[in-house]
Design an enzyme around this catalytic site. Structure first.
Site, PDB file in Angstrom:
ATOM      1  N   HIS A  39       3.139   4.559  -0.482  1.00  0.00           N
ATOM      2  CA  HIS A  39       2.876   5.999  -0.589  1.00  0.00           C
ATOM      3  C   HIS A  39       4.216   6.724  -0.670  1.00  0.00           C
ATOM      4  O   HIS A  39       5.278   6.085  -0.667  1.00  0.00           O
ATOM      5  CB  HIS A  39       2.023   6.467   0.597  1.00  0.00           C
ATOM      6  CG  HIS A  39       2.554   6.030   1.940  1.00  0.00           C
ATOM      7  ND1 HIS A  39       3.771   6.460   2.439  1.00  0.00           N
ATOM      8  CD2 HIS A  39       2.058   5.177   2.878  1.00  0.00           C
ATOM      9  CE1 HIS A  39       3.972   5.933   3.624  1.00  0.00           C
ATOM     10  NE2 HIS A  39       2.968   5.126   3.914  1.00  0.00           N
TER      11      HIS A  39
ATOM     12  N   GLN B  61      11.062   1.097  15.873  1.00  0.00           N
ATOM     13  CA  GLN B  61      11.393  -0.028  14.984  1.00  0.00           C
ATOM     14  C   GLN B  61      12.820   0.123  14.437  1.00  0.00           C
ATOM     15  O   GLN B  61      13.588  -0.836  14.390  1.00  0.00           O
ATOM     16  CB  GLN B  61      10.382  -0.057  13.848  1.00  0.00           C
ATOM     17  CG  GLN B  61      10.705  -1.009  12.731  1.00  0.00           C
ATOM     18  CD  GLN B  61       9.572  -1.094  11.720  1.00  0.00           C
ATOM     19  OE1 GLN B  61       8.522  -1.622  12.026  1.00  0.00           O
ATOM     20  NE2 GLN B  61       9.781  -0.574  10.542  1.00  0.00           N
TER      21      GLN B  61
ATOM     22  N   ALA C 266       0.870  -1.190   0.000  1.00  0.00           N
ATOM     23  CA  ALA C 266       0.000   0.000   0.000  1.00  0.00           C
ATOM     24  C   ALA C 266       0.902   1.233   0.000  1.00  0.00           C
ATOM     25  O   ALA C 266       0.803   2.115   0.853  1.00  0.00           O
ATOM     26  CB  ALA C 266      -0.967  -0.009   1.183  1.00  0.00           C
TER      27      ALA C 266
ATOM     28  N   LYS D 129       9.659   7.364  10.711  1.00  0.00           N
ATOM     29  CA  LYS D 129       8.237   7.284  11.086  1.00  0.00           C
ATOM     30  C   LYS D 129       8.036   6.213  12.161  1.00  0.00           C
ATOM     31  O   LYS D 129       7.272   6.385  13.097  1.00  0.00           O
ATOM     32  CB  LYS D 129       7.414   6.966   9.826  1.00  0.00           C
ATOM     33  CG  LYS D 129       6.021   6.442  10.057  1.00  0.00           C
ATOM     34  CD  LYS D 129       5.107   7.552  10.469  1.00  0.00           C
ATOM     35  CE  LYS D 129       3.647   7.212  10.524  1.00  0.00           C
ATOM     36  NZ  LYS D 129       3.275   5.886  10.907  1.00  0.00           N
ATOM     37  N   ASP D 130       8.718   5.079  11.975  1.00  0.00           N
ATOM     38  CA  ASP D 130       8.655   3.994  12.957  1.00  0.00           C
ATOM     39  C   ASP D 130       9.972   4.024  13.731  1.00  0.00           C
ATOM     40  O   ASP D 130      10.834   3.158  13.559  1.00  0.00           O
ATOM     41  CB  ASP D 130       8.424   2.664  12.240  1.00  0.00           C
ATOM     42  CG  ASP D 130       7.143   2.693  11.438  1.00  0.00           C
ATOM     43  OD1 ASP D 130       6.072   2.502  12.027  1.00  0.00           O
ATOM     44  OD2 ASP D 130       7.198   2.956  10.215  1.00  0.00           O
TER      45      ASP D 130
ATOM     46  N   GLY E  94      12.209   4.062   7.681  1.00  0.00           N
ATOM     47  CA  GLY E  94      11.761   5.426   7.971  1.00  0.00           C
ATOM     48  C   GLY E  94      11.828   5.740   9.455  1.00  0.00           C
ATOM     49  O   GLY E  94      11.557   4.882  10.299  1.00  0.00           O
TER      50      GLY E  94
ATOM     51  N   ARG F 195      -2.096   3.216   6.911  1.00  0.00           N
ATOM     52  CA  ARG F 195      -3.307   3.144   7.742  1.00  0.00           C
ATOM     53  C   ARG F 195      -4.138   4.424   7.675  1.00  0.00           C
ATOM     54  O   ARG F 195      -5.285   4.410   8.126  1.00  0.00           O
ATOM     55  CB  ARG F 195      -2.938   2.809   9.189  1.00  0.00           C
ATOM     56  CG  ARG F 195      -2.493   1.360   9.374  1.00  0.00           C
ATOM     57  CD  ARG F 195      -2.370   0.985  10.847  1.00  0.00           C
ATOM     58  NE  ARG F 195      -2.218  -0.450  11.035  1.00  0.00           N
ATOM     59  CZ  ARG F 195      -1.057  -1.070  11.259  1.00  0.00           C
ATOM     60  NH1 ARG F 195       0.055  -0.375  11.324  1.00  0.00           N
ATOM     61  NH2 ARG F 195      -1.017  -2.384  11.418  1.00  0.00           N
TER      62      ARG F 195
ATOM     63  N   GLN G 173       3.586  -9.864  13.114  1.00  0.00           N
ATOM     64  CA  GLN G 173       3.624  -8.606  13.855  1.00  0.00           C
ATOM     65  C   GLN G 173       2.234  -8.028  14.124  1.00  0.00           C
ATOM     66  O   GLN G 173       2.114  -6.908  14.594  1.00  0.00           O
ATOM     67  CB  GLN G 173       4.537  -7.583  13.167  1.00  0.00           C
ATOM     68  CG  GLN G 173       4.027  -7.036  11.853  1.00  0.00           C
ATOM     69  CD  GLN G 173       5.074  -6.192  11.156  1.00  0.00           C
ATOM     70  OE1 GLN G 173       6.080  -6.695  10.694  1.00  0.00           O
ATOM     71  NE2 GLN G 173       4.841  -4.882  11.080  1.00  0.00           N
TER      72      GLN G 173
ATOM     73  N   HIS H 115       7.107   5.598   1.588  1.00  0.00           N
ATOM     74  CA  HIS H 115       7.855   4.439   1.080  1.00  0.00           C
ATOM     75  C   HIS H 115       8.747   4.851  -0.099  1.00  0.00           C
ATOM     76  O   HIS H 115       9.901   4.449  -0.188  1.00  0.00           O
ATOM     77  CB  HIS H 115       6.906   3.347   0.581  1.00  0.00           C
ATOM     78  CG  HIS H 115       5.993   2.777   1.636  1.00  0.00           C
ATOM     79  ND1 HIS H 115       4.635   2.971   1.614  1.00  0.00           N
ATOM     80  CD2 HIS H 115       6.235   2.010   2.718  1.00  0.00           C
ATOM     81  CE1 HIS H 115       4.076   2.344   2.629  1.00  0.00           C
ATOM     82  NE2 HIS H 115       5.015   1.749   3.328  1.00  0.00           N
TER      83      HIS H 115
HETATM   84  P1  AMP Z   1       5.378  -0.189   6.353  1.00  0.00           P
HETATM   85  O1  AMP Z   1       4.952  -0.558   4.977  1.00  0.00           O
HETATM   86  O2  AMP Z   1       4.382   0.646   7.098  1.00  0.00           O
HETATM   87  O3  AMP Z   1       5.893  -1.377   7.145  1.00  0.00           O
HETATM   88  O4  AMP Z   1       6.634   0.775   6.180  1.00  0.00           O
HETATM   89  C1  AMP Z   1       7.755   0.369   5.451  1.00  0.00           C
HETATM   90  C2  AMP Z   1       8.854   1.366   5.661  1.00  0.00           C
HETATM   91  O5  AMP Z   1       8.436   2.665   5.221  1.00  0.00           O
HETATM   92  C3  AMP Z   1       9.260   1.520   7.147  1.00  0.00           C
HETATM   93  O6  AMP Z   1      10.673   1.645   7.238  1.00  0.00           O
HETATM   94  C4  AMP Z   1       8.572   2.797   7.534  1.00  0.00           C
HETATM   95  O7  AMP Z   1       9.192   3.470   8.608  1.00  0.00           O
HETATM   96  C5  AMP Z   1       8.678   3.592   6.252  1.00  0.00           C
HETATM   97  N1  AMP Z   1       7.658   4.657   6.236  1.00  0.00           N
HETATM   98  C6  AMP Z   1       6.323   4.512   6.399  1.00  0.00           C
HETATM   99  N2  AMP Z   1       5.724   5.723   6.381  1.00  0.00           N
HETATM  100  C7  AMP Z   1       6.698   6.643   6.216  1.00  0.00           C
HETATM  101  C8  AMP Z   1       6.716   8.078   6.139  1.00  0.00           C
HETATM  102  N3  AMP Z   1       5.613   8.799   6.233  1.00  0.00           N
HETATM  103  N4  AMP Z   1       7.920   8.685   5.959  1.00  0.00           N
HETATM  104  C9  AMP Z   1       9.058   7.950   5.865  1.00  0.00           C
HETATM  105  N5  AMP Z   1       9.107   6.605   5.938  1.00  0.00           N
HETATM  106  C10 AMP Z   1       7.947   5.961   6.114  1.00  0.00           C
END
Ligand code: AMP
Length: 282
Positions: free
Chosen positions: A38, A157, A36, A153-154, A151, A191, A65, A41
């Site tokens: 954006h 993590q 998904a 963002k997490d 990121g 989300r 998870q 990513h």
């Molecule tokens: P996810 O698909 O949510 O597991 O995220 C995959 C990767 O994208 C992780 O390293 C996240 O921290 C990063 N990520 C998600 N959202 C953002 C954002 N808004 N800015 C930067 N990195 C992001």
């Protein structure tokens, strides 16, 4: 320019593709995702494409998870659109394994990072970081990438992943990338698609509150009062529940009573059925 782009579903196919690159001396970047996709990513993908000869993106909604009460079944999935966008961004391979490929029925090993993985998100999401640490360890070992991109963002993590990479001597450079936000400050997240129009209008308050907390502690307020004011504000604008607001050491994630040096301010709160997380550095 249209890149050479392939989708692989098994570890052996992935190793074959990456092995061929390695044999001719090409460097490899890995961007783990749950799809998904954006601009958050894509910012990681862009950085990897810039810094490596080849970029592998993984797309795996990792069941380990998600707790039984979380949104595994509901989690947005759109592999075809993700693959097309990745090709345009210059990625070279999409690794999109089935659950059985990542976790064969007889798999028994998991990776835990006690301490860093037990606080904040770990307190509210049982087993979450063991799920993350296990899948990321596997992806790093499966790909043997030179660099892997995550990121801020997490933020927690990213700390957990830096720890496990060092502890397990995985030969990869972990690269943290800045949070990409909407114009009103809301951090991009897969989300966010769950938010109603009304909730979407309220959602930027989480980032605004974190910034207000930073301003308060920088002007001498103690963490406890900043947390209390922030919590009250979020509840007053329509958040249902605040899991935590916290001022912590950026390395250990241990709570700080005041901010005399570097710190990280993090928060997680519920807007209707959607749980939002965000953080800012000081
Ligand atoms: P996810 O698909 O949510 O597991 O995220 C995959 C990767 O994208 C992780 O390293 C996240 O921290 C990063 N990520 C998600 N959202 C953002 C954002 N808004 N800015 C930067 N990195 C992001």
């Amino acid at each position: 320019m249209v890149q050479n782009f392939t989708i692989v579903r098994t570890v052996s196919e992935l190793r074959q593709v990456i092995g061929e690159w390695r044999r001719v001396g090409l460097s490899v970047g890995l961007v783990p995702t749950m799809g998904a996709l954006h601009e958050g990513h894509f910012s990681l993908v862009d950085r990897s494409v810039m810094e490596n000869d080849r970029t592998c993106v993984s797309l795996f909604v990792n069941p380990k998870q998600f707790s039984p009460t979380e949104d595994f079944d509901l989690y947005p999935r759109n592999e075809a659109a993700d693959a097309q966008a990745l090709q345009c961004r210059g990625a070279n391979v999409l690794f999109a394994p089935l659950v059985e490929e990542m976790y064969p029925a007889d798999a028994a090993t998991s990776v835990s990072v006690p301490g860093l993985g037990d606080v904040l998100e770990g307190e509210f999401r049982d087993g979450f970081f063991t799920g993350v640490a296990t899948v990321v360890s596997k992806l790093l070992i499966q790909s043997m990438a030179d660099r892997a991109y995550f990121g801020d963002k997490d933020y927690q993590q990213l700390r957990v992943i830096r720890r496990l990479t060092a502890d397990l001597n995985i030969p990869v450079q972990i690269i943290g990338c800045p949070i990409i936000r909407e114009e009103d400050g809301l951090a991009l997240s897969s989300r966010n698609a769950y938010l109603t129009t009304e909730e979407r209008a309220i959602a930027p308050a989480l980032h605004a509150v974190l910034l207000k907390m930073v301003a308060a502690i920088q002007s001498g307020a103690d963490s406890a009062s900043a947390v209390q004011d922030g919590t009250q504000h979020l509840l007053s604008v329509g958040f249902m529940k605040v899991d935590y607001l916290a001022v912590v050491d950026p390395e250990t994630l241990l709570p700080l009573s005041s901010a005399t040096g570097p710190c990280r301010v993090l928060g997680a709160a519920w807007l209707g059925k959607t749980r939002l997380i965000d953080n800012v550095g000081v």
